[in-house]
Design a protein around this motif. Structure first.
Motif, short mmCIF file in Angstrom:
data_model
loop_
_atom_site.label_atom_id
_atom_site.label_comp_id
_atom_site.label_asym_id
_atom_site.label_seq_id
_atom_site.Cartn_x
_atom_site.Cartn_y
_atom_site.Cartn_z
N GLU A 121 0.94 -1.09 0.14
CA GLU A 121 -0.18 0.05 0.10
C GLU A 121 0.84 1.39 -0.07
O GLU A 121 0.34 2.47 0.29
N ASN A 122 2.07 0.93 -0.62
CA ASN A 122 2.92 2.14 -0.48
C ASN A 122 3.42 2.88 0.84
O ASN A 122 3.85 4.09 0.89
N THR A 123 3.57 1.97 1.88
CA THR A 123 4.02 2.70 3.28
C THR A 123 5.34 2.07 3.35
O THR A 123 5.67 1.08 2.83
N ASN A 124 6.19 3.00 3.67
CA ASN A 124 7.76 2.79 3.66
C ASN A 124 8.09 2.42 5.07
O ASN A 124 7.62 2.85 6.21
N LEU A 125 9.00 1.21 5.48
CA LEU A 125 9.25 0.77 6.46
C LEU A 125 10.79 1.06 6.76
O LEU A 125 11.66 0.91 6.15
N LEU A 126 11.16 1.50 7.86
CA LEU A 126 12.32 1.46 8.74
C LEU A 126 12.39 0.43 9.79
O LEU A 126 11.90 0.78 10.79
N ILE A 127 13.27 -0.53 9.96
CA ILE A 127 13.36 -1.94 10.74
C ILE A 127 14.92 -1.96 11.09
O ILE A 127 15.70 -1.97 10.46
N THR A 128 14.90 -2.11 12.38
CA THR A 128 16.13 -2.22 12.97
C THR A 128 16.37 -3.81 13.68
O THR A 128 15.19 -4.20 14.04
N LEU A 129 17.39 -4.46 13.47
CA LEU A 129 17.50 -5.88 13.75
C LEU A 129 18.58 -5.95 15.01
O LEU A 129 19.19 -4.83 15.15
N SER A 130 18.66 -7.10 15.37
CA SER A 130 19.74 -7.32 16.53
C SER A 130 20.06 -8.88 16.36
O SER A 130 19.42 -9.39 15.65
N PRO A 131 21.19 -9.09 16.97
CA PRO A 131 21.84 -10.60 17.09
C PRO A 131 20.81 -11.38 17.85
O PRO A 131 20.84 -12.76 17.36
N LYS A 132 19.55 -11.12 18.37
CA LYS A 132 18.75 -11.99 18.74
C LYS A 132 17.73 -12.35 17.48
O LYS A 132 17.61 -11.67 16.69
N GLN A 133 17.24 -13.49 17.75
CA GLN A 133 16.31 -14.28 16.99
C GLN A 133 14.53 -13.32 17.30
O GLN A 133 14.25 -13.54 18.24
N THR A 134 14.19 -12.73 16.45
CA THR A 134 12.88 -12.08 16.37
C THR A 134 12.08 -12.21 15.16
O THR A 134 12.45 -12.54 14.19
N PRO A 135 10.70 -11.79 15.05
CA PRO A 135 10.10 -11.88 14.18
C PRO A 135 10.61 -11.01 12.77
O PRO A 135 10.49 -11.37 11.89
#
Length: 463
Positions: A121-135
């Motif tokens: 739907e043309n929404t932009n995402l800024l996602i941060t990750l980590s060494p842990k296992q997450t969704p």
């Protein structure tokens, strides 16, 4: 009255989009993990607000404000500073075992599927990750990113410094989306390997001397060397690893996967590098946000036109071998004025005239003296059918340009064929010579018969 109110709200929403710093809107939803302090990221968040963005903060498990309502996004951009948040589910979904359920860290509107739906739907995402296992780690794999095993952050012992080996200064490679001369940045988090998707946009890569490991000492150095010699799958090392990577969908919505939330922190922005110069974290995250929020490198095709040479209006159909003129008008978004400006900086734009396969592929160059105008003249192929004018321009980091126009190409009408063909003169000469020879032969034959009859008549009279 209700209609007027609805129309007024629509106009206000359109006006807000037009005046926004971003080409897609200025409303931003920030999902902030409860373990993180908003004040520790004030440089990044205040910078967004100064550029005209409207930030709304929410905990990951809160249901309000909702990301979308009735499948329509309420925000143009979503920031997920939730590197350690886990989306747990009931241990037993049966109602009689409700007491065995655990608290869900994410609200029901934040799932990997819903985030992918936001991109559509043309929404932009800024996602941060980590060494842990997450969704979010699992979500990254859907975008052709390959995370290392859990608990293996980026480690580098070079250059020599007082900071721990997991806090690494990383050089920033030149990129059109980043400011020139950006200083190295501090990074502490999880790397990822890059898949083969053509939609990936590498932004920040790991240093050549770095690797992913679950220990910061050198006790397992022999294991790493052995894995390198054998090219084992467990090797995560060198500049082949990505630290910050973008992804642009076919609809031009954008997503950033950053391996560290600390990359955006005030502490890293103010922390000097080992050689004493200021770090480039503040400038780097500002440029990354500008790209993912569609401020920079955003192009669009305003309109296209086509017609025959010496004409101005498009015909209902073209005839084979017609001389065709095709024109495209392209503009780029200017975040300083929040407006679209004609853009003539494309030097590798191509036009295809296709019917299943391209029958004509030619360069579509800019027209000198007319910004934003690209034009080419070509001859229609000597084949009739349903053709398409197709522009398909894809370059990493830039908005994809695609347009298609269908036109029929027909053979000439019965009264449009040329009466004489220069290539057929041998056949014309053969037909004419045959006709002339026939008349000459007929004349000689008939003349010979008359002369013979006269001679016979004279002989009869003499007898």
């Amino acid at each position: 009255m209700r209609f007027l109110r609805s129309a007024l709200l629509s106009c206000l929403a359109l006006l807000a989009t037009v005046l926004a710093k971003s080409s897609s809107g200025d409303k931003v939803l920030v999902l902030l993990d409860p373990s993180l302090d908003k004040a520790n990221y004030s440089i990044f968040f205040n910078g967004l607000e100064k550029r005209g963005y409207d930030l709304t903060f929410r905990a990951p498990k809160d249901a309000s404000p909702a990301v979308a309502a009735y499948d329509v996004p309420n925000y143009a951009h979503v920031i997920l500073f939730t590197p350690d948040t886990k989306c747990t589910s009931p241990t037993n979904p049966h109602p009689s075992h409700a007491r065995l359920t655990r608290t869900v860290a994410y609200a029901s509107d934040i799932t990997p599927q819903s985030l992918v739906g936001l991109l559509s739907e043309n929404t932009n995402l800024l996602i941060t990750l980590s060494p842990k296992q997450t969704p979010l780690t699992s979500l990254a794999t859907e975008f052709s990113l390959i995370p290392p095993p859990p608990g293996t952050p980026l480690v580098s012992h070079h250059p020599k410094r007082e900071e721990p080996a997991t806090l690494v200064p990383v050089d920033v490679a030149p990129s059109p989306m980043l400011a020139k001369g950006t200083a190295p940045v501090w990074f502490s988090g999880a790397p990822h390997a890059l898949g083969n998707s053509p939609y990936l946009v590498p932004i920040l890569r790991a240093p050549a001397t770095s690797f992913a490991a679950d220990s910061t000492d050198d006790s397992d150095a022999a294991v790493i060397v052995d894995a390198a010699d054998k090219a084992g799958e467990g090797l995560w090392a060198g500049s082949q690893l990505g630290l910050v990577t973008g992804f642009q969908t076919f609809k031009n919505s954008r997503v950033i996967f950053a391996g560290s939330v600390d990359l955006f922190s005030d502490a890293y922005a103010r922390k000097p590098l080992p050689d004493g110069i200021p770090s480039g974290n503040a400038q780097f995250v500002r440029d990354v946000a500008a790209w993912v929020f569609q401020e920079n490198m955003v192009l669009r095709i305003d309109r296209t036109a086509h017609h025959r040479v010496n004409e101005t209006e498009p015909p209902e159909m073209y005839t084979i071998n017609d001389q065709i003129v095709y024109t495209a008008y392209i503009s780029a978004y200017n975040p300083r004025t929040s407006s679209w400006k004609p853009y003539d900086g494309l030097t590798d734009l191509q036009l295809e005239f296709t019917m299943l396969d391209p029958h004509v592929r030619t360069a579509l160059p800019p027209v000198a003296g007319e910004p934003g105008k690209y034009e080419v003249q070509f001859r229609a192929p000597d084949r009739h059918g349903v053709f398409k004018f197709v522009i398909g321009w894809r370059r990493k980091g830039y908005s994809f340009l695609h347009t298609s126009t269908t036109v029929p190409v027909v053979p000439p009408r019965h009264d449009e064929y040329p009466r004489f063909l220069s290539a057929a003169w041998p056949y014309y000469a053969g037909a004419i010579s045959t006709s002339v020879g026939f008349f000459v032969f007929s004349a000689l034959w008939l003349a010979g018969d008359v002369k013979g009859e006269r001679k016979n008549l004279k002989n009869t009279k003499s007898e």
